[in-house]
Design a protein around this motif. Structure first.
Motif, mmCIF file in Angstrom:
data_model
loop_
_atom_site.group_PDB
_atom_site.id
_atom_site.type_symbol
_atom_site.label_atom_id
_atom_site.label_comp_id
_atom_site.label_asym_id
_atom_site.label_seq_id
_atom_site.Cartn_x
_atom_site.Cartn_y
_atom_site.Cartn_z
ATOM 1 N N LYS A 79 0.831 -1.202 0.000
ATOM 2 C CA LYS A 79 0.000 0.000 0.000
ATOM 3 C C LYS A 79 0.864 1.250 0.000
ATOM 4 O O LYS A 79 1.972 1.244 0.550
ATOM 5 C CB LYS A 79 -0.914 0.006 1.228
ATOM 6 C CG LYS A 79 -2.186 0.823 1.082
ATOM 7 C CD LYS A 79 -3.145 0.493 2.219
ATOM 8 C CE LYS A 79 -4.504 1.179 2.028
ATOM 9 N NZ LYS A 79 -5.220 0.758 0.809
ATOM 10 N N PHE A 81 0.466 5.708 0.392
ATOM 11 C CA PHE A 81 -0.403 6.839 0.731
ATOM 12 C C PHE A 81 0.225 8.084 0.109
ATOM 13 O O PHE A 81 1.082 8.732 0.713
ATOM 14 C CB PHE A 81 -0.529 6.976 2.249
ATOM 15 C CG PHE A 81 -0.980 5.700 2.922
ATOM 16 C CD1 PHE A 81 -2.312 5.347 2.943
ATOM 17 C CD2 PHE A 81 -0.051 4.840 3.503
ATOM 18 C CE1 PHE A 81 -2.727 4.161 3.551
ATOM 19 C CE2 PHE A 81 -0.452 3.667 4.110
ATOM 20 C CZ PHE A 81 -1.805 3.319 4.131
ATOM 21 N N THR A 190 -1.363 10.954 7.428
ATOM 22 C CA THR A 190 -0.440 9.857 7.114
ATOM 23 C C THR A 190 0.789 9.980 8.008
ATOM 24 O O THR A 190 1.624 10.857 7.822
ATOM 25 C CB THR A 190 -0.022 9.894 5.629
ATOM 26 O OG1 THR A 190 -1.164 9.696 4.809
ATOM 27 C CG2 THR A 190 0.996 8.801 5.329
ATOM 28 N N GLU A 194 -1.137 6.133 12.369
ATOM 29 C CA GLU A 194 -2.272 5.777 11.510
ATOM 30 C C GLU A 194 -1.953 4.578 10.623
ATOM 31 O O GLU A 194 -2.803 3.717 10.402
ATOM 32 C CB GLU A 194 -2.682 6.972 10.652
ATOM 33 C CG GLU A 194 -3.470 8.033 11.387
ATOM 34 C CD GLU A 194 -4.766 7.485 11.972
ATOM 35 O OE1 GLU A 194 -5.503 6.787 11.244
ATOM 36 O OE2 GLU A 194 -5.030 7.747 13.160
ATOM 37 N N THR A 195 -0.734 4.515 10.110
ATOM 38 C CA THR A 195 -0.380 3.404 9.225
ATOM 39 C C THR A 195 -0.297 2.094 10.007
ATOM 40 O O THR A 195 -0.715 1.036 9.510
ATOM 41 C CB THR A 195 0.945 3.684 8.503
ATOM 42 O OG1 THR A 195 0.820 4.910 7.764
ATOM 43 C CG2 THR A 195 1.284 2.573 7.520
ATOM 44 N N LYS A 197 -2.092 1.400 12.598
ATOM 45 C CA LYS A 197 -3.495 1.031 12.821
ATOM 46 C C LYS A 197 -4.055 0.277 11.620
ATOM 47 O O LYS A 197 -4.779 -0.718 11.769
ATOM 48 C CB LYS A 197 -4.337 2.280 13.093
ATOM 49 C CG LYS A 197 -4.152 2.886 14.468
ATOM 50 C CD LYS A 197 -5.059 4.092 14.633
ATOM 51 C CE LYS A 197 -4.849 4.768 15.974
ATOM 52 N NZ LYS A 197 -5.718 5.973 16.106
ATOM 53 N N LYS A 198 -3.722 0.754 10.429
ATOM 54 C CA LYS A 198 -4.183 0.075 9.214
ATOM 55 C C LYS A 198 -3.585 -1.330 9.115
ATOM 56 O O LYS A 198 -4.266 -2.279 8.700
ATOM 57 C CB LYS A 198 -3.830 0.907 7.981
ATOM 58 C CG LYS A 198 -4.617 2.212 7.867
ATOM 59 C CD LYS A 198 -4.209 2.989 6.632
ATOM 60 C CE LYS A 198 -5.115 4.205 6.408
ATOM 61 N NZ LYS A 198 -5.025 5.208 7.468
ATOM 62 N N GLU A 201 -5.325 -3.697 11.474
ATOM 63 C CA GLU A 201 -6.597 -4.142 10.895
ATOM 64 C C GLU A 201 -6.367 -5.237 9.862
ATOM 65 O O GLU A 201 -7.091 -6.240 9.817
ATOM 66 C CB GLU A 201 -7.327 -2.959 10.260
ATOM 67 C CG GLU A 201 -7.826 -1.925 11.262
ATOM 68 C CD GLU A 201 -8.386 -0.693 10.591
ATOM 69 O OE1 GLU A 201 -8.443 -0.668 9.338
ATOM 70 O OE2 GLU A 201 -8.757 0.268 11.311
ATOM 71 N N MET A 202 -5.343 -5.048 9.029
ATOM 72 C CA MET A 202 -5.021 -6.033 7.996
ATOM 73 C C MET A 202 -4.657 -7.385 8.598
ATOM 74 O O MET A 202 -5.030 -8.443 8.082
ATOM 75 C CB MET A 202 -3.864 -5.524 7.123
ATOM 76 C CG MET A 202 -4.210 -4.353 6.234
ATOM 77 S SD MET A 202 -2.737 -3.596 5.483
ATOM 78 C CE MET A 202 -2.034 -4.988 4.614
#
Length: 266
Positions: A79, A81, A190, A194-195, A197-198, A201-202
């Motif tokens: 990913k 951003f 960004t 925050e990254t 956290k993503k 989730e993944m």
């Protein structure tokens, strides 16, 4: 039960020479893999530079590079951003309006770009954190996606520069003066916190199952995403205040020794 270990590199995981105890890492990382714990390098360094740093020992490591604006694993970009190009160019104009002699590094999806006029000494500094570097006569000609803007200032004016850029772009970008000589700009919202956290989730990992380590101003958010957050003893005051625990310094293998102790308990 710890399932995720996230660490900053410079000043935290890496010693002051920019290296690490390879044998200790191999031992601890093998134990992490055996116990199903994921290891994450979260850093301002370019992902490709981190890949070279860990070399053959880095299989399975998640890399949140370019100030967590890119996610890579085993050579694959998971990913990115990116920044709006017009907004990025406005930020560059503000930086150059402050002082044209500062070293600008424009991180794009294909490489890090520096101006053709860069001195050899400054180019060596850039290569310490960026593996793929391209010289250009104009940042406006970059065709790939803008990921991050980094500024290196030998005079240590990053706080003043931040204020100058925020004067016109506040609320449109994320900007942090990670150290006196270093400033980073990414897309709004960004940053490392925050990254991660993503990524949590993944991977299906919770706050309670996460450990984090940091030292700089840009690691403050990293302390908020883990129940077991550690500032190394050489960390800045704000990161120490945000952390739940203080561990040994980057010169004393603080990260690896702490992880090893926790793994032995579970």
């Amino acid at each position: 039960m710890i399932k995720l270990v996230v660490t900053d590199l410079d000043g935290t995981f890496l010693n002051n020479k920019g290296s690490y105890d390879v044998e200790l890492f191999k031992k601890v990382y093998a134990e992490m893999q055996q116990k199903g714990v994921t290891f994450v390098a979260c850093t301002g360094k370019q992902c490709e530079r981190v890949e070279k740093l860990f070399d053959e020992h880095g299989k399975g490591i998640w890399i949140l590079g370019d100030s967590a604006a890119r996610i890579k694993k085993d050579g694959e970009v998971i990913k990115e951003f990116s920044m709006d190009k017009d907004l990025a160019l406005k930020a560059i104009d503000r930086i150059q309006d402050f002082d044209k002699t500062m070293t600008l590094i424009v991180c794009a999806s294909d490489a890090a770009y520096v101006h053709s006029s860069i001195s050899e000494d400054m180019y060596k500094v850039v290569k310490g954190s960026y593996e793929r570097v391209i010289k250009t006569d104009s940042f406006e000609t970059i065709e790939s996606r803008f990921i991050k803007i980094t500024v290196f200032d030998t005079e240590g004016r990053s706080t003043a520069l931040r204020a100058h850029v925020e004067d016109t772009l506040s609320g449109q970008i994320y900007i942090v003066d990670s150290e006196a000589k270093w400033l980073d700009i990414t897309a709004l919202h960004t940053h490392k916190g925050e990254t991660v956290k993503k990524l949590q989730e993944m991977l299906g990992v919770t706050y309670d199952e996460t450990m984090s380590f940091g030292d700089g101003e840009n690691d403050v958010e990293l302390m908020a995403i883990a129940k077991y957050s550690f500032a190394v003893s050489n960390a800045c005051d704000n990161t120490k205040k945000a952390a739940s625990f203080i561990t040994k310094s980057n010169e004393e293998n603080g990260v690896l020794l702490t992880v090893q102790k926790i793994l032995d308990l579970q």
